[in-house]
Motif scaffolding. Structure first.
Motif, PDB file in Angstrom:
ATOM      1  N   PRO A  10       5.868   3.309  12.975  1.00 25.94           N
ATOM      2  CA  PRO A  10       6.033   1.897  13.321  1.00 25.94           C
ATOM      3  C   PRO A  10       7.303   1.321  12.707  1.00 25.94           C
ATOM      4  N   ALA A  11       7.908   0.403  13.417  1.00 27.49           N
ATOM      5  CA  ALA A  11       9.114  -0.254  12.908  1.00 27.49           C
ATOM      6  C   ALA A  11       8.815  -0.913  11.574  1.00 27.49           C
ATOM      7  N   GLY A  12       9.633  -0.627  10.581  1.00 30.58           N
ATOM      8  CA  GLY A  12       9.452  -1.207   9.257  1.00 30.58           C
ATOM      9  C   GLY A  12       8.645  -0.360   8.309  1.00 30.58           C
ATOM     10  N   ALA A  13       7.989   0.700   8.814  1.00 33.63           N
ATOM     11  CA  ALA A  13       7.209   1.587   7.946  1.00 33.63           C
ATOM     12  C   ALA A  13       8.130   2.633   7.330  1.00 33.63           C
ATOM     13  N   GLN A  14       7.755   3.127   6.163  1.00 34.35           N
ATOM     14  CA  GLN A  14       8.559   4.112   5.448  1.00 34.35           C
ATOM     15  C   GLN A  14       7.710   5.303   5.047  1.00 34.35           C
ATOM     16  N   HIS A  15       8.337   6.478   5.054  1.00 33.09           N
ATOM     17  CA  HIS A  15       7.697   7.721   4.629  1.00 33.09           C
ATOM     18  C   HIS A  15       8.039   7.995   3.169  1.00 33.09           C
ATOM     19  N   ARG A  16       7.044   8.511   2.431  1.00 37.51           N
ATOM     20  CA  ARG A  16       7.255   8.885   1.033  1.00 37.51           C
ATOM     21  C   ARG A  16       6.472  10.142   0.716  1.00 37.51           C
ATOM     22  N   MET A  17       6.923  10.843  -0.315  1.00 39.03           N
ATOM     23  CA  MET A  17       6.164  11.932  -0.909  1.00 39.03           C
ATOM     24  C   MET A  17       5.821  11.520  -2.333  1.00 39.03           C
ATOM     25  N   VAL A  18       4.558  11.684  -2.739  1.00 34.84           N
ATOM     26  CA  VAL A  18       4.161  11.348  -4.101  1.00 34.84           C
ATOM     27  C   VAL A  18       3.453  12.546  -4.727  1.00 34.84           C
ATOM     28  N   ASP A  19       3.569  12.662  -6.037  1.00 36.09           N
ATOM     29  CA  ASP A  19       2.942  13.766  -6.762  1.00 36.09           C
ATOM     30  C   ASP A  19       1.465  13.479  -7.001  1.00 36.09           C
ATOM     31  N   VAL A  20       0.653  14.530  -6.825  1.00 41.92           N
ATOM     32  CA  VAL A  20      -0.773  14.481  -7.141  1.00 41.92           C
ATOM     33  C   VAL A  20      -1.091  15.751  -7.919  1.00 41.92           C
ATOM     34  N   PRO A  21      -2.252  15.837  -8.567  1.00 39.43           N
ATOM     35  CA  PRO A  21      -2.564  17.061  -9.307  1.00 39.43           C
ATOM     36  C   PRO A  21      -2.485  18.298  -8.410  1.00 39.43           C
ATOM     37  N   GLY A  22      -1.595  19.192  -8.739  1.00 38.87           N
ATOM     38  CA  GLY A  22      -1.493  20.441  -8.007  1.00 38.87           C
ATOM     39  C   GLY A  22      -0.701  20.388  -6.717  1.00 38.87           C
ATOM     40  N   GLY A  23       0.004  19.297  -6.447  1.00 35.83           N
ATOM     41  CA  GLY A  23       0.771  19.255  -5.200  1.00 35.83           C
ATOM     42  C   GLY A  23       1.386  17.905  -4.931  1.00 35.83           C
ATOM     43  N   ARG A  24       1.629  17.650  -3.658  1.00 34.58           N
ATOM     44  CA  ARG A  24       2.234  16.396  -3.235  1.00 34.58           C
ATOM     45  C   ARG A  24       1.515  15.899  -1.983  1.00 34.58           C
ATOM     46  N   ILE A  25       1.519  14.583  -1.821  1.00 34.74           N
ATOM     47  CA  ILE A  25       0.924  13.953  -0.652  1.00 34.74           C
ATOM     48  C   ILE A  25       2.010  13.171   0.080  1.00 34.74           C
ATOM     49  N   HIS A  26       2.086  13.395   1.379  1.00 38.92           N
ATOM     50  CA  HIS A  26       2.984  12.627   2.239  1.00 38.92           C
ATOM     51  C   HIS A  26       2.243  11.381   2.725  1.00 38.92           C
ATOM     52  N   LEU A  27       2.924  10.256   2.698  1.00 35.83           N
ATOM     53  CA  LEU A  27       2.313   9.017   3.146  1.00 35.83           C
ATOM     54  C   LEU A  27       3.314   8.176   3.925  1.00 35.83           C
ATOM     55  N   VAL A  28       2.780   7.247   4.691  1.00 34.67           N
ATOM     56  CA  VAL A  28       3.570   6.259   5.425  1.00 34.67           C
ATOM     57  C   VAL A  28       3.035   4.900   5.028  1.00 34.67           C
ATOM     58  N   VAL A  96      -2.843   6.090  -5.368  1.00 34.59           N
ATOM     59  CA  VAL A  96      -2.909   4.695  -5.817  1.00 34.59           C
ATOM     60  C   VAL A  96      -2.039   4.500  -7.052  1.00 34.59           C
ATOM     61  N   ARG A  97      -2.158   5.404  -8.021  1.00 39.04           N
ATOM     62  CA  ARG A  97      -1.373   5.284  -9.248  1.00 39.04           C
ATOM     63  C   ARG A  97       0.119   5.456  -8.966  1.00 39.04           C
ATOM     64  N   ALA A  98       0.484   6.414  -8.105  1.00 44.98           N
ATOM     65  CA  ALA A  98       1.890   6.655  -7.793  1.00 44.98           C
ATOM     66  C   ALA A  98       2.527   5.453  -7.120  1.00 44.98           C
ATOM     67  N   LEU A  99       1.722   4.652  -6.447  1.00 40.62           N
ATOM     68  CA  LEU A  99       2.231   3.452  -5.793  1.00 40.62           C
ATOM     69  C   LEU A  99       2.246   2.245  -6.725  1.00 40.62           C
ATOM     70  N   GLY A 100       1.935   2.488  -7.990  1.00 44.14           N
ATOM     71  CA  GLY A 100       2.007   1.425  -8.980  1.00 44.14           C
ATOM     72  C   GLY A 100       0.830   0.472  -8.972  1.00 44.14           C
ATOM     73  N   GLU A 101      -0.293   0.893  -8.384  1.00 45.12           N
ATOM     74  CA  GLU A 101      -1.467   0.026  -8.290  1.00 45.12           C
ATOM     75  C   GLU A 101      -2.598   0.559  -9.166  1.00 45.12           C
ATOM     76  N   GLU A 102      -3.504  -0.308  -9.536  1.00 51.84           N
ATOM     77  CA  GLU A 102      -4.691   0.080 -10.297  1.00 51.84           C
ATOM     78  C   GLU A 102      -5.909   0.236  -9.399  1.00 51.84           C
ATOM     79  N   THR A 103      -5.967  -0.544  -8.315  1.00 46.68           N
ATOM     80  CA  THR A 103      -7.118  -0.500  -7.411  1.00 46.68           C
ATOM     81  C   THR A 103      -6.636  -0.526  -5.965  1.00 46.68           C
ATOM     82  N   ALA A 104      -7.535  -0.176  -5.067  1.00 45.54           N
ATOM     83  CA  ALA A 104      -7.211  -0.184  -3.640  1.00 45.54           C
ATOM     84  C   ALA A 104      -8.487  -0.376  -2.844  1.00 45.54           C
ATOM     85  N   LEU A 105      -8.314  -0.829  -1.629  1.00 44.45           N
ATOM     86  CA  LEU A 105      -9.345  -0.798  -0.610  1.00 44.45           C
ATOM     87  C   LEU A 105      -9.125   0.496   0.162  1.00 44.45           C
ATOM     88  N   ILE A 106     -10.172   1.177   0.552  1.00 42.40           N
ATOM     89  CA  ILE A 106     -10.003   2.475   1.206  1.00 42.40           C
ATOM     90  C   ILE A 106     -10.767   2.489   2.525  1.00 42.40           C
TER      91      ILE A 106
END
Length: 340
Positions: A10-28, A96-106
């Motif tokens: 979607p216009a305005g969305a960005q892709h990122r890779m973040v570290d998680v235990p044992g690997g990485r997660i791709h997110l938009v 959630v932590r990699a995005l600088g947040e403490e909590t989230a709605l899932i």
């Protein structure tokens, strides 16, 4: 920051890779505000939330859709046991932590619904509310899952049992990934699913293949270009990572012994297509919502939709999601609603 890996971002969305235990997660991600983590199911990608990202962003939320481990651009561990439910919960917490947040709605769909519910169950300190699409929450029960699945189907084999042996389903799917995906998506979509009485796609005919009952039509929610994108990702990664989620159901049952029968108490939402077969064979789980989801705010069946509800009826699902999310800020929310 990573360059976009999909023409359907979607216009305005960005892709990122973040570290998680044992690997990485791709997110938009798209938008700013309270974090809403979107978790896809089988056999999908972050792409299944392409309609929700801009809608949630416009409603004042930071919407983040992940590629679940084993899918897309996220890490694909080799070990089967790396896909047990606790690993997925850890991934979600780490995102959630990699995005600088403490909590989230899932919010999750299909297998993502189960992952989302268990994220809320195991980490209520992180996940303050949970939305479930397509698959209802069912607490751990008394019987080992593979034993239960072996008891159903008669001469035919339940699809979850079919997926248990490493390499078996892959041998069928990976001969023609695009064709298999097209058939699987179409067979479970509201506008292309086969008529009742033609044999269930959830059971493998004796001596046959799961795909023997797939339909050949193209569902309206999926274009050739979108199918090409999904197929290319699975052709690159293979299907083993995705199928390994099914191969951990007994491990999940063992790992969740402490939470046997436990409810998810956070505010919750359930949405499913009225034609989704999951609401039939999991009807008992839905009936148990008063005890298993005591925080249920609303429950909805979307008219004319099959299993891929947020893609088949994006406007309706976006309305239900944003209404529910906004209700979480209301100190006196209405009584639980159930609509069609």
């Amino acid at each position: 920051m990573q360059q976009a890996v999909s023409p359907f971002t979607p216009a305005g969305a960005q892709h990122r890779m973040v570290d998680v235990p044992g690997g990485r997660i791709h997110l938009v991600e798209q938008g700013a505000g309270p974090l809403v983590l979107l978790v896809h199911g089988f056999p999908e990608l972050w792409h299944s939330w392409r309609h929700q990202l801009p809608a949630l962003a416009a409603a004042g939320y930071r919407a983040v859709a992940i590629d679940v481990r084993g899918y897309g651009r996220s890490s694909c561990p080799e070990a089967v046991e790396a896909y047990r439910i606790g690993a997925h919960v850890e991934d979600n917490v780490a995102v959630v932590r990699a995005l600088g947040e403490e909590t989230a709605l899932i919010v999750g769909h299909d297998w993502g619904s189960t992952i989302a519910a268990n994220s809320a169950l195991l980490r209520p300190d992180v996940f303050s509310a949970v939305g479930l699409l397509g698959v209802p929450y069912a607490p751990r029960g008394a019987m080992r899952p593979t034993d239960a699945f072996a008891m159903i189907g008669g001469d035919e084999e339940f699809y979850v049992s079919h997926f248990q042996e490493p390499g078996r389903a892959e041998a069928e799917i990976e001969q023609d990934v695009r064709g298999w995906l097209a058939g699987f998506y179409a067979t479970l979509a509201g506008d292309t699913m086969p008529a009742s009485g033609e044999g269930s796609v959830f059971f493998v005919p004796k001596g046959g293949r799961l795909s023997d009952r797939f339909v050949k039509d193209r569902p309206s929610f999926l274009t050739d270009q979108q199918l090409d994108h999904c197929a290319a990702e699975f052709e690159r990664t293979g299907l083993t990572g995705a199928l390994n989620r099914y191969r951990n159901m007994d491990r999940d049952w063992e790992d969740l012994a402490e939470w046997d029968g436990a409810p998810v108490t956070q505010p919750s939402l359930f949405v499913a297509g009225e034609l989704d077969a999951s609401i039939t064979w999991l009807a008992d789980a839905i009936e148990a919502f008063p005890s298993t989801l005591p925080g249920l705010v609303s429950s909805h069946l979307v008219e004319g939709s099959g299993h891929w509800v947020q893609q088949e009826r994006p406007d309706e699902v976006n309305r239900l999601l944003t209404t529910w999310l906004r209700s979480l800020d209301d100190p006196t929310p209405p009584a639980p609603a159930r609509t069609r």
